[in-house]
Scaffold this active site. Structure first.
Site, PDB file in Angstrom:
ATOM      1  N   GLY A  11       0.898  -1.245   0.076  1.00  0.00           N
ATOM      2  CA  GLY A  11       0.012  -0.113  -0.111  1.00  0.00           C
ATOM      3  C   GLY A  11       0.980   1.162  -0.178  1.00  0.00           C
ATOM      4  CD  GLU A  12       3.921   3.854  -3.218  1.00  0.00           C
ATOM      5  OE1 GLU A  12       4.267   4.908  -3.561  1.00  0.00           O
ATOM      6  OE2 GLU A  12       3.494   2.911  -4.078  1.00  0.00           O
ATOM      7  CB  SER A  14      -0.618  11.526   1.912  1.00  0.00           C
ATOM      8  OG  SER A  14      -1.611  11.150   3.123  1.00  0.00           O
ATOM      9  CE1 TYR A  15       1.026   4.615   4.486  1.00  0.00           C
ATOM     10  CE2 TYR A  15      -1.124   5.676   3.959  1.00  0.00           C
ATOM     11  CZ  TYR A  15      -0.282   4.353   3.903  1.00  0.00           C
ATOM     12  OH  TYR A  15      -0.530   3.323   3.184  1.00  0.00           O
ATOM     13  CB  VAL A  18       1.736  -0.624   3.823  1.00  0.00           C
ATOM     14  CG1 VAL A  18       1.561  -1.762   4.731  1.00  0.00           C
ATOM     15  CG2 VAL A  18       1.220   0.430   4.746  1.00  0.00           C
ATOM     16  CE  LYS A  33       0.549   4.308   8.252  1.00  0.00           C
ATOM     17  NZ  LYS A  33      -0.946   4.471   8.875  1.00  0.00           N
ATOM     18  CG  ASP A 127      -9.997   7.421   6.862  1.00  0.00           C
ATOM     19  OD1 ASP A 127     -11.008   7.652   6.094  1.00  0.00           O
ATOM     20  OD2 ASP A 127      -8.762   7.539   6.366  1.00  0.00           O
TER      21      ASP A 127
HETATM   22  C1  38R Z   1      -2.391  -5.931   3.993  1.00  0.00           C
HETATM   23  C2  38R Z   1      -2.694  -6.909   2.904  1.00  0.00           C
HETATM   24  C3  38R Z   1      -3.140  -6.238   1.673  1.00  0.00           C
HETATM   25  N1  38R Z   1      -3.143  -4.965   1.459  1.00  0.00           N
HETATM   26  N2  38R Z   1      -2.606  -4.398   3.796  1.00  0.00           N
HETATM   27  C4  38R Z   1      -2.182  -2.068   8.927  1.00  0.00           C
HETATM   28  C5  38R Z   1      -0.845  -3.016   8.713  1.00  0.00           C
HETATM   29  C6  38R Z   1      -1.264  -4.405   7.881  1.00  0.00           C
HETATM   30  C7  38R Z   1      -1.596  -4.190   6.580  1.00  0.00           C
HETATM   31  N3  38R Z   1      -1.214  -5.332   8.254  1.00  0.00           N
HETATM   32  N4  38R Z   1      -1.469  -6.257   7.496  1.00  0.00           N
HETATM   33  C8  38R Z   1      -1.900  -5.730   6.329  1.00  0.00           C
HETATM   34  N5  38R Z   1      -2.343  -6.492   5.253  1.00  0.00           N
HETATM   35  C9  38R Z   1      -0.643  -0.734   8.326  1.00  0.00           C
HETATM   36  C10 38R Z   1      -2.760  -4.054   2.580  1.00  0.00           C
HETATM   37  N6  38R Z   1      -2.762  -2.658   2.126  1.00  0.00           N
HETATM   38  C11 38R Z   1      -2.976  -1.768   3.272  1.00  0.00           C
HETATM   39  C12 38R Z   1      -3.705  -1.971   4.212  1.00  0.00           C
HETATM   40  C13 38R Z   1      -3.992  -0.590   5.182  1.00  0.00           C
HETATM   41  C14 38R Z   1      -2.503  -0.204   2.755  1.00  0.00           C
HETATM   42  C15 38R Z   1      -2.730   0.615   3.525  1.00  0.00           C
HETATM   43  C16 38R Z   1      -3.276   0.480   4.666  1.00  0.00           C
HETATM   44  C17 38R Z   1      -3.690   1.746   5.405  1.00  0.00           C
HETATM   45  C18 38R Z   1      -1.880  -0.623   8.892  1.00  0.00           C
HETATM   46  C19 38R Z   1      -2.723   1.927   6.703  1.00  0.00           C
HETATM   47  C20 38R Z   1      -0.102  -2.019   7.996  1.00  0.00           C
HETATM   48  N7  38R Z   1      -1.993   2.200   7.659  1.00  0.00           N
END
Ligand code: 38R
Length: 265
Positions: A11-12, A14-15, A18, A33, A127
């Site tokens: 994930g990408e 403004s912060y 990930v 993150k 959010d």
């Molecule tokens: C996934 C799986 C697929 N896409 N996240 C929550 C944390 C996290 C994310 N744990 N497991 C995941 N699994 C930061 C994504 N994308 C994703 C999810 C949330 C991209 C951004 C965010 C928002 C928090 C934020 C990683 N923060």
């Protein structure tokens, strides 16, 4: 960071980004993150520190678990448990239609449990949207991203600075009510409930005015207090209020069981 090897970006925003990573010694899969180089950008730093503060207070099986925090090349890194997919991924994986109603019932129950817990600690998430709802392979839901979360304002205090994703924004936010509360999360959860069932966003407004217009077309008229705020909000001066809109949930969802309509309403 040397402890972890990268398995790719998930994930990408403004912060920052990930990334999915593996702990080299234990093999544990985590999500890291990485905030943008924060020290120059006071806003990013503020959001990051707020998120860490919130997450340390909030431990619950339906909230994503923060494992550790470190700084690497001046960037703040938050290490979380890794969850396989987001609700957005599940919705996008369908060519048409929504998710299985039994699954939606379970996810909605778990999301509301997460909110009940946050709200009992006087924290509003602010959010709720499909990307911030993680769902494991076993169907366990975990709410994430507390970058916008806020302690509830006390009596006489106001909350300003609101930037949540438009489609999930409650009408009180759109009319410019600064004394909003926990209800804004419940509103967003309702929007998500509907979207998971149908596969389409409930109120996909293309501007703030259109957002409020679409809401009123389904829920019926605004409250007196909100109408009053509306007349003082220059951003909403283009809104045309039809004289006698009635609640139209049942019309919007003719094929839904009555209980589902009632629950959403
Ligand atoms: C996934 C799986 C697929 N896409 N996240 C929550 C944390 C996290 C994310 N744990 N497991 C995941 N699994 C930061 C994504 N994308 C994703 C999810 C949330 C991209 C951004 C965010 C928002 C928090 C934020 C990683 N923060």
């Amino acid at each position: 960071m040397e402890k972890y090897e990268s398995l790719g970006v998930v994930g990408e925003g403004s912060y920052g980004i990930v990334m999915k990573c593996r702990h080299k010694e234990t093999g544990q899969i985590v999500a890291i993150k990485k905030f943008m180089e924060g020290d120059e950008d006071a806003q990013v730093k503020k959001i990051a520190m707020r998120e860490v503060r919130m997450l340390k207070r909030l431990r619950h099986e339906n909230l994503v678990n923060l494992l550790e925090v470190f700084r690497r090349k001046r960037r703040l890194c938050l290490v979380f448990e890794f969850v396989e997919s987001t609700a957005l991924d599940l919705l996008e994986a369908r060519s048409s239609g929504g998710l299985d109603p039994e699954a939606v019932r379970s996810y909605t129950f778990q999301l509301l449990r997460a909110l009940e817990f946050c709200h009992a600690q006087n924290i509003i998430h602010r959010d709720i949207k499909p990307e911030n709802v993680l769902i494991s392979g076993l169907g366990v839901l975990k709410l994430c991203d507390f970058g916008f979360a806020r302690p509830l304002a006390g009596p006489g205090e106001n909350c300003t600075d609101y930037v949540a994703t438009r489609w999930y924004r409650a009408p009180e936010l759109l009319v410019g009510d600064t004394r909003y509360g926990r209800e804004v999360d419940v509103w967003a959860a309702g929007c998500l409930f509907s979207e998971m069932l149908t596969g389409d966003p409930l109120f996909p407004g293309d501007s703030d005015i259109d957002q409020l217009y679409q809401i009123i077309q389904t829920t019926g008229p605004l409250s007196k207090a909100h109408l009053e705020l509306l007349t003082h909000n220059p951003a909403m001066s283009g809104l045309r209020l039809s004289p006698a809109v009635r609640p139209r949930f049942a019309v919007k969802f003719p094929s839904w069981p009555q209980l589902q309509v009632a629950f959403l309403q």
